[in-house]
Design a protein around this motif. Structure first.
Motif, PDB file in Angstrom:
ATOM      1  N   CYS A  76      27.860  48.850 -47.353  1.00  0.00           N
ATOM      2  CA  CYS A  76      26.885  48.958 -46.268  1.00  0.00           C
ATOM      3  C   CYS A  76      26.850  50.397 -45.771  1.00  0.00           C
ATOM      4  O   CYS A  76      27.900  51.006 -45.547  1.00  0.00           O
ATOM      5  N   GLY A  77      25.642  50.945 -45.572  1.00  0.00           N
ATOM      6  CA  GLY A  77      25.518  52.320 -45.101  1.00  0.00           C
ATOM      7  C   GLY A  77      24.999  52.426 -43.680  1.00  0.00           C
ATOM      8  O   GLY A  77      24.654  53.507 -43.211  1.00  0.00           O
ATOM      9  N   VAL A  78      24.920  51.292 -42.974  1.00  0.00           N
ATOM     10  CA  VAL A  78      24.376  51.289 -41.605  1.00  0.00           C
ATOM     11  C   VAL A  78      25.450  50.720 -40.685  1.00  0.00           C
ATOM     12  O   VAL A  78      25.781  49.529 -40.776  1.00  0.00           O
ATOM     13  N   ASP A  79      25.988  51.547 -39.809  1.00  0.00           N
ATOM     14  CA  ASP A  79      27.114  51.122 -38.969  1.00  0.00           C
ATOM     15  C   ASP A  79      26.825  49.836 -38.191  1.00  0.00           C
ATOM     16  O   ASP A  79      27.700  48.990 -38.038  1.00  0.00           O
ATOM     17  N   LEU A 111      31.000  56.169 -37.444  1.00  0.00           N
ATOM     18  CA  LEU A 111      31.853  56.236 -36.245  1.00  0.00           C
ATOM     19  C   LEU A 111      33.333  56.162 -36.582  1.00  0.00           C
ATOM     20  O   LEU A 111      34.182  56.435 -35.741  1.00  0.00           O
ATOM     21  N   VAL A 112      33.639  55.819 -37.840  1.00  0.00           N
ATOM     22  CA  VAL A 112      35.022  55.873 -38.320  1.00  0.00           C
ATOM     23  C   VAL A 112      35.595  57.273 -38.119  1.00  0.00           C
ATOM     24  O   VAL A 112      36.802  57.438 -37.941  1.00  0.00           O
ATOM     25  N   CYS A 113      34.736  58.278 -38.125  1.00  0.00           N
ATOM     26  CA  CYS A 113      35.187  59.670 -37.947  1.00  0.00           C
ATOM     27  C   CYS A 113      35.981  59.830 -36.651  1.00  0.00           C
ATOM     28  O   CYS A 113      36.919  60.607 -36.592  1.00  0.00           O
ATOM     29  N   SER A 164      32.111  43.743 -31.441  1.00  0.00           N
ATOM     30  CA  SER A 164      31.320  43.678 -30.198  1.00  0.00           C
ATOM     31  C   SER A 164      31.643  44.871 -29.301  1.00  0.00           C
ATOM     32  O   SER A 164      30.748  45.489 -28.728  1.00  0.00           O
ATOM     33  N   TRP A 165      32.944  45.160 -29.187  1.00  0.00           N
ATOM     34  CA  TRP A 165      33.344  46.345 -28.404  1.00  0.00           C
ATOM     35  C   TRP A 165      32.727  47.608 -29.008  1.00  0.00           C
ATOM     36  O   TRP A 165      32.268  48.506 -28.298  1.00  0.00           O
ATOM     37  N   PHE A 166      32.691  47.655 -30.340  1.00  0.00           N
ATOM     38  CA  PHE A 166      32.300  48.869 -31.072  1.00  0.00           C
ATOM     39  C   PHE A 166      30.774  49.130 -31.032  1.00  0.00           C
ATOM     40  O   PHE A 166      30.319  50.264 -31.182  1.00  0.00           O
ATOM     41  N   MET A 167      29.980  48.062 -30.846  1.00  0.00           N
ATOM     42  CA  MET A 167      28.536  48.172 -31.075  1.00  0.00           C
ATOM     43  C   MET A 167      27.834  49.307 -30.303  1.00  0.00           C
ATOM     44  O   MET A 167      27.045  50.048 -30.895  1.00  0.00           O
ATOM     45  N   PRO A 168      28.093  49.489 -29.005  1.00  0.00           N
ATOM     46  CA  PRO A 168      27.404  50.590 -28.319  1.00  0.00           C
ATOM     47  C   PRO A 168      27.721  51.960 -28.954  1.00  0.00           C
ATOM     48  O   PRO A 168      26.860  52.844 -29.005  1.00  0.00           O
ATOM     49  N   LEU A 170      28.615  52.305 -32.235  1.00  0.00           N
ATOM     50  CA  LEU A 170      28.003  52.301 -33.574  1.00  0.00           C
ATOM     51  C   LEU A 170      26.526  52.686 -33.502  1.00  0.00           C
ATOM     52  O   LEU A 170      25.983  53.287 -34.428  1.00  0.00           O
ATOM     53  N   GLU A 171      25.886  52.361 -32.393  1.00  0.00           N
ATOM     54  CA  GLU A 171      24.464  52.700 -32.243  1.00  0.00           C
ATOM     55  C   GLU A 171      24.238  54.213 -32.176  1.00  0.00           C
ATOM     56  O   GLU A 171      23.130  54.690 -32.404  1.00  0.00           O
ATOM     57  N   LEU A 172      25.294  54.959 -31.900  1.00  0.00           N
ATOM     58  CA  LEU A 172      25.178  56.427 -31.896  1.00  0.00           C
ATOM     59  C   LEU A 172      24.958  56.973 -33.307  1.00  0.00           C
ATOM     60  O   LEU A 172      24.567  58.129 -33.481  1.00  0.00           O
ATOM     61  N   ASP A 173      25.205  56.131 -34.310  1.00  0.00           N
ATOM     62  CA  ASP A 173      25.040  56.550 -35.710  1.00  0.00           C
ATOM     63  C   ASP A 173      23.577  56.478 -36.156  1.00  0.00           C
ATOM     64  O   ASP A 173      23.179  57.169 -37.086  1.00  0.00           O
TER      65      ASP A 173
END
Length: 302
Positions: free
Chosen positions: A189-192, A210-212, A238-242, A244-247
């Motif tokens: 998958c290439g979309v966070d 966002l793994v960076c 769920s915690w990560f989603m906001p 991940l949207e920065l990607d």
């Protein structure tokens, strides 16, 4: 032909720069080591996040050689190819191989919107020129060229075309690929913001952004999904989603570099014409990052 296991979390890492616009190998090394400690499965250099379009050939060479030395065989080092001509792409593949990369990620031709036939011929020319394994980056949303299943039919005659970075934003495409090609084509998958759903549907891995800044959380989601521990993975996701949207923003580089600053494994330096975020947008992104850092979840053992 070298073989790569196209599985797991593969960070598309950022390129670190000093204040006087040179490569910052010290901070780059710090970040790569954090990725390795978290258990990532590969490192991808020179992608969009790596500001590839601004890097000179000599800088790419330094990055590949330095990373190969740093990872010391623990994980594959994959170089991205994003060129405007077939000749340049073939040359870039040869250089990456010479410098020690163990695989390639490949975009269709840049700038020119090639036809299906031209796109296939472009990929074939590079595949024929190298023994390195190749992951095709399929991102019609950003690059306006889709690599269709019929095109993959043609491309998979080449043994070294082994994986796809699936960024069509259409989860059902994962099923279509699996139905058509079985295990012949690995899917990352290439979309966070679609990563967990993709892996639940059987994607082999995640080329992550966002793994960076958050390597442990990213690897945890992958490992928990693969272990069938969906609820635990979903909690972290769920915690990560906001974050991940920065990607999924034209300013993904600036966003993710700000996140790397917050977690202590990066700096904000970008290369012109990019500029660090400012004004209201900076405040908005910082608020998301601060909230994310403040509420970082406990990572279960996996």
């Amino acid at each position: 032909m070298t073989n790569i296991s196209w599985k797991g979390v593969m960070p598309a890492v950022t390129t670190k720069f000093t204040q006087d616009d040179k490569l910052d190998l010290e901070m780059f090394s710090l970040n790569i080591n954090a990725q390795l400690e978290a258990g990532v499965h590969g490192i991808i250099l020179g992608g969009t996040l790596g500001e590839a379009s601004t890097l000179e050939d000599e800088e790419k060479k330094v990055l590949v050689q330095h990373t190969v030395e740093l990872v010391d065989g623990k994980v594959p080092v994959v170089m991205n190819i994003a060129e405007q001509s077939t000749r340049q792409a073939v040359k870039a593949a040869a250089l990456a191989q010479e410098q020690g990369a163990s695989g390639l990620m490949m975009l269709p031709p840049m700038r020119y919107k090639s036809t299906d036939h031209e796109t296939v011929e472009y990929f074939k020319a590079v595949a024929e020129s190298t023994s390195l394994p190749i992951m095709i980056y399929n991102n019609p949303v950003d690059y306006k060229i889709e690599v269709t299943l019929d095109m993959f039919d043609e491309l998979l005659k080449y043994e070294n075309i082994q994986a796809v970075k699936e960024s069509t934003r259409d989860i059902t495409n994962i099923i279509r690929i699996q139905n058509r090609f079985g295990n012949r084509l690995n899917i990352l998958c290439g979309v966070d913001t679609l990563a967990m759903e993709s892996m639940v549907m059987g994607a082999d891995g995640w080329v992550a952004g966002l793994v960076c800044a958050f390597p442990r959380e990213t690897v945890a989601i992958y490992e928990l999904v693969k272990a069938g521990r969906i609820e635990e993975a979903a909690k972290i996701y769920s915690w990560f989603m906001p974050l991940l949207e920065l990607d999924i923003s034209p300013q993904l580089v600036q966003n993710i570099k700000l996140a790397e600053v917050a977690t202590g494994i990066g700096t904000e330096q970008v290369r012109l014409p990019r500029l660090p975020l400012h004004g209201k947008e900076r405040q908005r992104v910082l608020a998301i990052i601060e909230e994310g850092v403040k509420t970082r979840p406990e990572i279960p053992n996996f």
